[in-house]
Design a protein around this motif. Structure first.
Motif, PDB file in Angstrom:
ATOM      1  N   MET A  17       0.842  -1.191   0.000  1.00 20.27           N
ATOM      2  CA  MET A  17       0.000   0.000   0.000  1.00 20.27           C
ATOM      3  C   MET A  17       0.876   1.239   0.000  1.00 20.27           C
ATOM      4  SD  MET A  17      -2.906   1.226   2.745  1.00 20.27           S
ATOM      5  CE  MET A  17      -1.681   1.476   4.024  1.00 20.27           C
ATOM      6  N   THR A  18       0.609   2.152  -0.898  1.00 18.83           N
ATOM      7  CA  THR A  18       1.350   3.404  -0.979  1.00 18.83           C
ATOM      8  C   THR A  18       0.641   4.468  -0.162  1.00 18.83           C
ATOM      9  OG1 THR A  18       2.169   2.879  -3.200  1.00 18.83           O
ATOM     10  CG2 THR A  18       2.250   5.193  -2.507  1.00 18.83           C
ATOM     11  N   VAL A  19       1.355   5.095   0.748  1.00 19.43           N
ATOM     12  CA  VAL A  19       0.794   6.153   1.576  1.00 19.43           C
ATOM     13  C   VAL A  19       0.994   7.488   0.866  1.00 19.43           C
ATOM     14  CG1 VAL A  19       0.908   7.337   3.788  1.00 19.43           C
ATOM     15  CG2 VAL A  19       1.239   4.860   3.678  1.00 19.43           C
ATOM     16  N   ILE A  20      -0.087   8.196   0.621  1.00 15.90           N
ATOM     17  CA  ILE A  20      -0.021   9.490  -0.046  1.00 15.90           C
ATOM     18  C   ILE A  20      -0.292  10.578   0.992  1.00 15.90           C
ATOM     19  CG2 ILE A  20      -0.977  10.970  -1.842  1.00 15.90           C
ATOM     20  CD1 ILE A  20      -1.810   8.462  -3.332  1.00 15.90           C
ATOM     21  N   PRO A  21       0.706  11.389   1.326  1.00 14.10           N
ATOM     22  CA  PRO A  21       0.494  12.436   2.327  1.00 14.10           C
ATOM     23  C   PRO A  21      -0.485  13.489   1.827  1.00 14.10           C
ATOM     24  CG  PRO A  21       2.626  12.700   1.279  1.00 14.10           C
ATOM     25  CD  PRO A  21       2.069  11.393   0.777  1.00 14.10           C
ATOM     26  N   TYR A  78      15.943  -7.040   2.299  1.00 13.89           N
ATOM     27  CA  TYR A  78      16.710  -7.220   3.533  1.00 13.89           C
ATOM     28  C   TYR A  78      15.871  -7.033   4.791  1.00 13.89           C
ATOM     29  CZ  TYR A  78      21.300  -7.759   1.388  1.00 13.89           C
ATOM     30  OH  TYR A  78      22.380  -8.241   0.692  1.00 13.89           O
ATOM     31  N   CYS A  79      14.902  -6.136   4.779  1.00 17.14           N
ATOM     32  CA  CYS A  79      14.091  -5.914   5.977  1.00 17.14           C
ATOM     33  C   CYS A  79      12.680  -5.533   5.571  1.00 17.14           C
ATOM     34  CB  CYS A  79      14.720  -4.838   6.881  1.00 17.14           C
ATOM     35  SG  CYS A  79      14.577  -3.156   6.248  1.00 17.14           S
ATOM     36  N   GLY A  80      11.866  -5.136   6.523  1.00 16.40           N
ATOM     37  CA  GLY A  80      10.472  -4.867   6.235  1.00 16.40           C
ATOM     38  C   GLY A  80      10.127  -3.423   5.988  1.00 16.40           C
ATOM     39  N   VAL A  81      11.130  -2.543   5.859  1.00 13.26           N
ATOM     40  CA  VAL A  81      10.843  -1.127   5.644  1.00 13.26           C
ATOM     41  C   VAL A  81      10.169  -0.901   4.295  1.00 13.26           C
ATOM     42  CG1 VAL A  81      11.884   1.158   5.353  1.00 13.26           C
ATOM     43  CG2 VAL A  81      12.646  -0.338   7.198  1.00 13.26           C
ATOM     44  N   HIS A  92      13.693   8.999  -6.207  1.00 19.59           N
ATOM     45  CA  HIS A  92      13.583  10.137  -5.305  1.00 19.59           C
ATOM     46  C   HIS A  92      12.138  10.453  -4.935  1.00 19.59           C
ATOM     47  CE1 HIS A  92      17.800  12.002  -6.199  1.00 19.59           C
ATOM     48  NE2 HIS A  92      17.849  10.698  -5.998  1.00 19.59           N
ATOM     49  N   ASP A  93      11.198  10.008  -5.750  1.00 19.91           N
ATOM     50  CA  ASP A  93       9.800  10.301  -5.451  1.00 19.91           C
ATOM     51  C   ASP A  93       9.139   9.208  -4.625  1.00 19.91           C
ATOM     52  OD1 ASP A  93       9.750   8.324  -7.367  1.00 19.91           O
ATOM     53  OD2 ASP A  93       8.325   9.327  -8.699  1.00 19.91           O
ATOM     54  N   ASN A  94       9.917   8.221  -4.183  1.00 18.24           N
ATOM     55  CA  ASN A  94       9.350   7.156  -3.362  1.00 18.24           C
ATOM     56  C   ASN A  94       9.084   7.680  -1.951  1.00 18.24           C
ATOM     57  OD1 ASN A  94       9.952   4.697  -1.329  1.00 18.24           O
ATOM     58  ND2 ASN A  94       8.964   3.941  -3.185  1.00 18.24           N
ATOM     59  N   PRO A  95       7.852   7.514  -1.424  1.00 20.91           N
ATOM     60  CA  PRO A  95       7.535   8.080  -0.102  1.00 20.91           C
ATOM     61  C   PRO A  95       8.255   7.397   1.051  1.00 20.91           C
ATOM     62  CG  PRO A  95       5.722   6.718  -0.902  1.00 20.91           C
ATOM     63  CD  PRO A  95       6.691   6.843  -2.039  1.00 20.91           C
ATOM     64  N   VAL A  96       8.829   6.206   0.808  1.00 21.69           N
ATOM     65  CA  VAL A  96       9.544   5.493   1.869  1.00 21.69           C
ATOM     66  C   VAL A  96      10.998   5.948   1.950  1.00 21.69           C
ATOM     67  CG1 VAL A  96      10.301   3.235   2.714  1.00 21.69           C
ATOM     68  CG2 VAL A  96       8.044   3.482   1.668  1.00 21.69           C
ATOM     69  N   THR A  97      11.675   6.006   0.816  1.00 23.84           N
ATOM     70  CA  THR A  97      13.114   6.257   0.820  1.00 23.84           C
ATOM     71  C   THR A  97      13.530   7.659   0.418  1.00 23.84           C
ATOM     72  OG1 THR A  97      13.293   5.494  -1.461  1.00 23.84           O
ATOM     73  CG2 THR A  97      13.584   3.843   0.281  1.00 23.84           C
TER      74      THR A  97
END
Length: 285
Positions: free
Chosen positions: A1-5, A239-242, A262-267
């Protein structure tokens, strides 16, 4: 699921850009407006994930009534202002900046700079063969990435990415003054002895190739680096769940480097050492 602020809607303000009325959301920079209008403004120190540092000055524009040229990357648009992006004054300034940079540093791996030098008819050679240059050999003190200060334009993007804007490691900073200024570790120690955690986020934002993957550096030295032959595939780090997104750059069926959108909301383009450098297991034969 993508979180959109979600944000409150911003009111639009109107100003004149090269004689044409434009409307942009309040808080936008002149560079934002230029890009929305399809105008190609050269930038080097500007980064879409960093606060502008106003270091390189190749994006300057002319604002009616202003005494000096304004850096488009940080100057906020104001209602009623009149901006000229291609005036003789702005073009001359960009030309001189490009000449100074190209005469003192190696811009051979800087994307689009050759195009801009031609566009603005810059002549770096006019400073002569004795123009001051760094002339330092690349620093190769680890197996992950290389520091080539001969290509550094002191844009501060790596310092900001390593510091308070993203990583908060503070492994590198600017040492020295004037032409002797350098991006350096504390007391100029080798990277393995510094506070560096090898996230590689400094490489991600470097605009000139002064910081590069060891794999890329070696391939360029061998003459085998070929970006036109490379494919890019975006996937999720395992590697992890982030849930960090990785963009794998592949040449000849081998991963040659890893970036992040760069537009990825996680990284927002940032990764850790495992995500950016721990890809060898995927191509063991």
């Amino acid at each position: 699921m993508t979180v959109i602020p979600l944000q409150l809607p911003r009111r639009l303000l109107e100003f004149t850009l090269d004689g044409e009325p434009v409307r942009v959301p309040e808080g936008s920079t002149i560079l934002d407006a230029c890009r929305a209008a399809g105008k190609d403004i050269p930038t080097l120190c500007e980064g879409d994930t960093l606060t502008p540092k106003n270091a390189c000055r190749v994006c300057v524009v002319e604002v009616e009534g202003a005494r000096t040229l304004a850096p488009a990357c940080s100057r906020r648009a104001e209602a009623g202002m009149e901006v000229k992006t291609d005036s003789e004054r702005a073009r001359t300034s960009r030309k001189v900046v490009l000449e100074l940079l190209a005469s003192s540093t190696d811009l051979s791996t800087t994307p689009r700079v050759a195009e801009w030098i031609k566009e603005y008819e810059a002549k770096p050679d006019r400073f002569g063969p004795d123009a001051a240059r760094v002339n330092e050999t690349p620093k190769i003190d680890n197996d992950l990435y290389v520091r080539d200060l001969d290509k550094c334009i002191l844009c501060y993007k790596c310092v900001d990415a390593c510091g308070e804007q993203w990583q908060n490691t503070f492994a590198i900073s600017v040492a020295g003054r004037g032409f002797d200024a350098r991006i350096s570790t504390e007391h100029a120690v080798a990277l393995p002895e510094s506070a560096c955690v090898y996230c590689g986020n400094c490489i991600e934002v470097c605009p000139t190739g002064a910081l590069s993957f060891k794999s890329e550096f070696d391939m360029r030295e061998a003459g085998t680096w070929n970006e036109e032959a490379q494919t890019e595939t975006t996937t999720i780090c395992a590697y992890c769940g982030v849930g960090c997104n990785l963009t794998l750059h592949v040449q000849d069926n081998e991963i040659v480097k890893v970036t992040s959108p760069h537009d990825n909301p996680v990284t927002h383009g940032n990764l850790c050492i495992k995500g950016r450098f721990g890809y060898q297991h995927a191509q063991q034969h």
